[in-house]
Write a protein that holds these residues in place. Sequence first.
Motif, PDB file in Angstrom:
ATOM      1  N   ARG A   1      51.739  39.304  35.879  1.00  0.00           N
ATOM      2  CA  ARG A   1      50.458  39.998  36.059  1.00  0.00           C
ATOM      3  C   ARG A   1      49.664  40.039  34.741  1.00  0.00           C
ATOM      4  O   ARG A   1      48.449  39.847  34.737  1.00  0.00           O
TER       5      ARG A   1
ATOM      6  N   GLU B   1      48.208  36.671  34.082  1.00  0.00           N
ATOM      7  CA  GLU B   1      47.107  36.432  35.008  1.00  0.00           C
ATOM      8  C   GLU B   1      45.851  37.166  34.531  1.00  0.00           C
ATOM      9  O   GLU B   1      44.756  36.601  34.526  1.00  0.00           O
TER      10      GLU B   1
ATOM     11  N   LEU C   1      47.236  32.267  33.443  1.00  0.00           N
ATOM     12  CA  LEU C   1      47.798  31.762  34.692  1.00  0.00           C
ATOM     13  C   LEU C   1      46.796  32.048  35.807  1.00  0.00           C
ATOM     14  O   LEU C   1      46.462  33.207  36.065  1.00  0.00           O
ATOM     15  N   LYS C   2      46.286  31.000  36.425  1.00  0.00           N
ATOM     16  CA  LYS C   2      45.252  31.149  37.448  1.00  0.00           C
ATOM     17  C   LYS C   2      45.842  31.689  38.746  1.00  0.00           C
ATOM     18  O   LYS C   2      46.897  31.245  39.183  1.00  0.00           O
ATOM     19  N   SER C   3      45.135  32.647  39.345  1.00  0.00           N
ATOM     20  CA  SER C   3      45.599  33.232  40.598  1.00  0.00           C
ATOM     21  C   SER C   3      44.497  33.177  41.646  1.00  0.00           C
ATOM     22  O   SER C   3      43.330  32.932  41.333  1.00  0.00           O
TER      23      SER C   3
ATOM     24  N   LEU D   1      47.685  38.680  45.284  1.00  0.00           N
ATOM     25  CA  LEU D   1      47.624  37.559  44.355  1.00  0.00           C
ATOM     26  C   LEU D   1      48.622  36.485  44.746  1.00  0.00           C
ATOM     27  O   LEU D   1      49.775  36.771  45.060  1.00  0.00           O
TER      28      LEU D   1
ATOM     29  N   PHE E   1      49.663  32.157  43.642  1.00  0.00           N
ATOM     30  CA  PHE E   1      49.558  31.155  42.599  1.00  0.00           C
ATOM     31  C   PHE E   1      49.880  29.788  43.170  1.00  0.00           C
ATOM     32  O   PHE E   1      50.842  29.645  43.925  1.00  0.00           O
TER      33      PHE E   1
END
Length: 83
Positions: A42, A45, A50-52, A61, A63
């Motif tokens: 988290r 993100e 880190l793309k969510s 969420l 990924f």
Amino acid sequence: MATVSNERETRRTGNNGDGLPARLLPIGEVAHFLGVHTSTVRRWEKKGLLKSYAIGLRHSLRFKQEDVLSFLNKSRKNTISAT
């Protein structure tokens, strides 16, 4: 001939042979795969590392597999170049 059967297996199972299924992954699975706590995922993100994707009415969420693998590869390269 083996290539054709491997392609069929990939399409049937959705697994590309890298350990992760080809689908949107919840935080728990990403954390388990990366070997970290869900809070760490988290935090990454929120920092934009880190793309969510928010899905559903509750905006859960998720990924993408390729995003997680890309993040992992970048992290490894940064660790190697730092030493």
